[in-house]
Design an enzyme around this catalytic site. Structure first.
Site, PDB file in Angstrom:
ATOM      1  N   SER A  16       4.478  65.227  74.045  1.00  0.00           N
ATOM      2  CA  SER A  16       3.405  64.448  74.669  1.00  0.00           C
ATOM      3  C   SER A  16       2.189  65.294  75.060  1.00  0.00           C
ATOM      4  O   SER A  16       1.053  64.867  74.831  1.00  0.00           O
ATOM      5  CB  SER A  16       3.940  63.676  75.875  1.00  0.00           C
ATOM      6  OG  SER A  16       4.846  62.711  75.427  1.00  0.00           O
ATOM      7  N   THR A  62       9.377  59.735  81.393  1.00  0.00           N
ATOM      8  CA  THR A  62      10.433  59.820  80.387  1.00  0.00           C
ATOM      9  C   THR A  62      11.792  59.980  81.062  1.00  0.00           C
ATOM     10  O   THR A  62      11.910  59.885  82.294  1.00  0.00           O
ATOM     11  CB  THR A  62      10.116  60.922  79.343  1.00  0.00           C
ATOM     12  OG1 THR A  62      11.086  60.831  78.295  1.00  0.00           O
ATOM     13  CG2 THR A  62      10.150  62.329  79.927  1.00  0.00           C
ATOM     14  N   LYS A  66      12.743  56.375  83.700  1.00  0.00           N
ATOM     15  CA  LYS A  66      12.056  55.177  83.215  1.00  0.00           C
ATOM     16  C   LYS A  66      12.386  53.900  84.009  1.00  0.00           C
ATOM     17  O   LYS A  66      11.616  52.954  84.025  1.00  0.00           O
ATOM     18  CB  LYS A  66      12.385  54.948  81.738  1.00  0.00           C
ATOM     19  CG  LYS A  66      11.697  55.930  80.802  1.00  0.00           C
ATOM     20  CD  LYS A  66      12.025  55.568  79.374  1.00  0.00           C
ATOM     21  CE  LYS A  66      11.240  56.408  78.409  1.00  0.00           C
ATOM     22  NZ  LYS A  66      11.356  55.929  77.028  1.00  0.00           N
ATOM     23  N   ASP A 102       6.430  51.326  74.293  1.00  0.00           N
ATOM     24  CA  ASP A 102       7.307  51.543  73.139  1.00  0.00           C
ATOM     25  C   ASP A 102       7.319  50.368  72.155  1.00  0.00           C
ATOM     26  O   ASP A 102       7.312  50.579  70.938  1.00  0.00           O
ATOM     27  CB  ASP A 102       8.749  51.806  73.600  1.00  0.00           C
ATOM     28  CG  ASP A 102       8.933  53.229  74.094  1.00  0.00           C
ATOM     29  OD1 ASP A 102       8.110  54.092  73.728  1.00  0.00           O
ATOM     30  OD2 ASP A 102       9.888  53.480  74.847  1.00  0.00           O
ATOM     31  N   GLY A 129      21.870  50.502  67.103  1.00  0.00           N
ATOM     32  CA  GLY A 129      21.761  51.098  68.433  1.00  0.00           C
ATOM     33  C   GLY A 129      21.383  50.041  69.450  1.00  0.00           C
ATOM     34  O   GLY A 129      20.883  48.967  69.089  1.00  0.00           O
ATOM     35  N   ALA A 130      21.670  50.340  70.716  1.00  0.00           N
ATOM     36  CA  ALA A 130      21.375  49.351  71.763  1.00  0.00           C
ATOM     37  C   ALA A 130      20.923  50.040  73.050  1.00  0.00           C
ATOM     38  O   ALA A 130      21.120  49.529  74.143  1.00  0.00           O
ATOM     39  CB  ALA A 130      22.611  48.489  72.012  1.00  0.00           C
ATOM     40  N   GLY A 131      20.304  51.203  72.917  1.00  0.00           N
ATOM     41  CA  GLY A 131      19.790  51.919  74.088  1.00  0.00           C
ATOM     42  C   GLY A 131      18.385  51.453  74.437  1.00  0.00           C
ATOM     43  O   GLY A 131      17.952  50.377  74.009  1.00  0.00           O
ATOM     44  N   GLY A 132      17.696  52.261  75.191  1.00  0.00           N
ATOM     45  CA  GLY A 132      16.354  51.913  75.661  1.00  0.00           C
ATOM     46  C   GLY A 132      15.380  51.678  74.521  1.00  0.00           C
ATOM     47  O   GLY A 132      14.593  50.718  74.551  1.00  0.00           O
ATOM     48  N   ARG A 154      27.747  50.863  68.260  1.00  0.00           N
ATOM     49  CA  ARG A 154      29.122  51.363  68.397  1.00  0.00           C
ATOM     50  C   ARG A 154      29.844  50.578  69.492  1.00  0.00           C
ATOM     51  O   ARG A 154      30.969  50.139  69.330  1.00  0.00           O
ATOM     52  CB  ARG A 154      29.054  52.852  68.743  1.00  0.00           C
ATOM     53  CG  ARG A 154      30.379  53.507  68.991  1.00  0.00           C
ATOM     54  CD  ARG A 154      30.194  54.982  69.287  1.00  0.00           C
ATOM     55  NE  ARG A 154      29.370  55.214  70.476  1.00  0.00           N
ATOM     56  CZ  ARG A 154      29.045  56.432  70.926  1.00  0.00           C
ATOM     57  NH1 ARG A 154      29.431  57.502  70.278  1.00  0.00           N
ATOM     58  NH2 ARG A 154      28.300  56.562  72.010  1.00  0.00           N
TER      59      ARG A 154
HETATM   60  P1  ATR Z   1      17.645  55.746  74.165  1.00  0.00           P
HETATM   61  O1  ATR Z   1      17.209  55.294  75.515  1.00  0.00           O
HETATM   62  O2  ATR Z   1      16.930  56.994  73.696  1.00  0.00           O
HETATM   63  O3  ATR Z   1      17.598  54.668  73.147  1.00  0.00           O
HETATM   64  P2  ATR Z   1      20.410  55.655  75.025  1.00  0.00           P
HETATM   65  O4  ATR Z   1      20.038  54.604  75.981  1.00  0.00           O
HETATM   66  O5  ATR Z   1      21.179  56.811  75.512  1.00  0.00           O
HETATM   67  O6  ATR Z   1      19.143  56.269  74.295  1.00  0.00           O
HETATM   68  O7  ATR Z   1      21.154  54.953  73.809  1.00  0.00           O
HETATM   69  C1  ATR Z   1      21.837  55.663  72.895  1.00  0.00           C
HETATM   70  C2  ATR Z   1      22.238  54.789  71.726  1.00  0.00           C
HETATM   71  O8  ATR Z   1      22.770  55.648  70.738  1.00  0.00           O
HETATM   72  C3  ATR Z   1      23.343  53.783  72.029  1.00  0.00           C
HETATM   73  O9  ATR Z   1      23.181  52.667  71.192  1.00  0.00           O
HETATM   74  C4  ATR Z   1      24.598  54.573  71.658  1.00  0.00           C
HETATM   75  O10 ATR Z   1      25.721  53.777  71.341  1.00  0.00           O
HETATM   76  P3  ATR Z   1      26.739  53.299  72.510  1.00  0.00           P
HETATM   77  O11 ATR Z   1      26.059  52.153  73.190  1.00  0.00           O
HETATM   78  O12 ATR Z   1      27.961  52.916  71.784  1.00  0.00           O
HETATM   79  O13 ATR Z   1      26.937  54.487  73.402  1.00  0.00           O
HETATM   80  C5  ATR Z   1      24.102  55.265  70.419  1.00  0.00           C
HETATM   81  N1  ATR Z   1      24.876  56.466  70.088  1.00  0.00           N
HETATM   82  C6  ATR Z   1      24.771  57.691  70.636  1.00  0.00           C
HETATM   83  N2  ATR Z   1      25.626  58.551  70.038  1.00  0.00           N
HETATM   84  C7  ATR Z   1      26.279  57.849  69.061  1.00  0.00           C
HETATM   85  C8  ATR Z   1      27.277  58.176  68.074  1.00  0.00           C
HETATM   86  N3  ATR Z   1      27.762  59.409  67.963  1.00  0.00           N
HETATM   87  N4  ATR Z   1      27.689  57.190  67.244  1.00  0.00           N
HETATM   88  C9  ATR Z   1      27.173  55.957  67.333  1.00  0.00           C
HETATM   89  N5  ATR Z   1      26.248  55.579  68.237  1.00  0.00           N
HETATM   90  C10 ATR Z   1      25.803  56.514  69.096  1.00  0.00           C
END
Ligand code: ATR
Length: 280
Positions: A16, A62, A66, A102, A129-132, A154
């Site tokens: 950044s 960050t 957040k 974002d 994926g389902a994170g932030g 996952r």
């Molecule tokens: P961000 O905010 O950067 O998106 P986060 O909130 O930590 O990061 O989210 C991480 C994402 O990566 C989640 O979807 C996580 O899956 P889970 O919900 O099952 O934890 C996924 N993730 C991280 N490591 C993984 C791995 N080795 N295999 C599969 N999914 C993974």
């Protein structure tokens, strides 16, 4: 003199400062962008009070702050409220207003490289994926009018939690990663939002891809390395690819616009960033 910055921890490797210092140059605005590391052991309360007393015009937020920043804001933009996280704060006459750049950043990054994709709202999209980041992108795609967006993760319960963002009448199937793998040839756009494949684990890939739809676009938000294994696999299968640095750049541009009300082009800078990251 614009006083800008970034709070988070750790932020030593953040791009950044590099990005925003270039924005200051492009726009010829005088100012600085400083990193403010707040280690977890420091009381966040005190740090925020200290920051409020300083003449800061705006700052980015960050990991891991957040969500933690939200109680310290005077106003919360609707987008940030829905996403549930803030990455940009504007100090407007002493009032702190929280935004999340974002969602729009990702959309702009997509539009920049693949404008026609945005015209086809029936395109079928998969978010891995389902994170932030996934949350913001899912929200952005819904607001942009896409009608078919599947989620795979996952941990399936985490993906289900994203369904509270379903503000419009859209079709979303929540899938396991194995199910997504089997259906992969049905998607027009596949977006990888997890940290899987990021350095130093560049040999990892979240799912295998064997056949892709003709003209599919494979997008990864990981930008270290710039060409992840997932993108390489997409390329091998004939897909168009979308690199991770684009979202980083376009979300930063939107932050800078919020602080300065200035719009500008980033073409030269995008090339410079691409070259810089290519070597890493
Ligand atoms: P961000 O905010 O950067 O998106 P986060 O909130 O930590 O990061 O989210 C991480 C994402 O990566 C989640 O979807 C996580 O899956 P889970 O919900 O099952 O934890 C996924 N993730 C991280 N490591 C993984 C791995 N080795 N295999 C599969 N999914 C993974």
């Amino acid at each position: 003199m614009l006083n800008l910055g970034l709070i988070g921890y750790p932020i030593g490797h953040s791009l950044s400062p590099w990005i925003h210092e270039r924005f200051l140059k492009i726009t010829q605005l005088k100012g600085k962008y400083e990193t403010i590391e707040i280690p977890l052991e420091l009381p966040f309360d005190k740090e925020m009070n200290r920051l409020k007393k300083q003449n800061i015009h705006g700052f980015n937020v960050t990991i891991p702050y957040k969500e933690k920043i939200i109680p310290y804001l005077d106003e919360l933009d609707d987008e940030a409220k829905n996403i549930g996280a803030v990455n940009t704060v504007l100090n407007k006459n002493g009032k702190w207003i929280g935004y999340n750049t974002d969602a729009r950043g990702y959309l702009r990054a997509l539009r920049h490289y693949y404008p026609s994709l945005l015209e086809e709202k029936d395109n079928k999209i998969l978010i891995l994926g389902a994170g932030g980041a996934a949350r913001a992108i899912y929200y952005g795609l819904i607001v942009a009018g896409f009608k078919k967006i599947d989620l795979a993760n996952r941990t399936i319960e985490s993906a289900r939690k994203l369904l509270d963002l379903k503000i419009a009448n859209i079709e979303t199937n929540v899938l396991t990663l194995q199910e997504a793998e089997k259906l992969i040839h049905t998607y027009d756009l596949i977006i990888q939002t997890t940290s899987v494949g990021m350095n130093p684990n560049a040999d990892e890939m979240i799912i295998e891809m064997n056949t892709l739809k003709e003209d599919a676009i494979v997008s990864d938000i990981v930008y270290r390395p710039l060409v992840t294994k997932f993108l390489k696999r997409g390329e091998e299968l004939g897909a168009k690819i979308h690199h991770g640095h684009a979202m980083l750049l376009f979300q930063a541009q939107y932050s800078f616009e919020i602080w300065t009300n200035t719009s500008f082009h980033m073409d030269e800078m995008e090339k410079e960033m691409y070259e810089m990251l290519k070597g890493r």
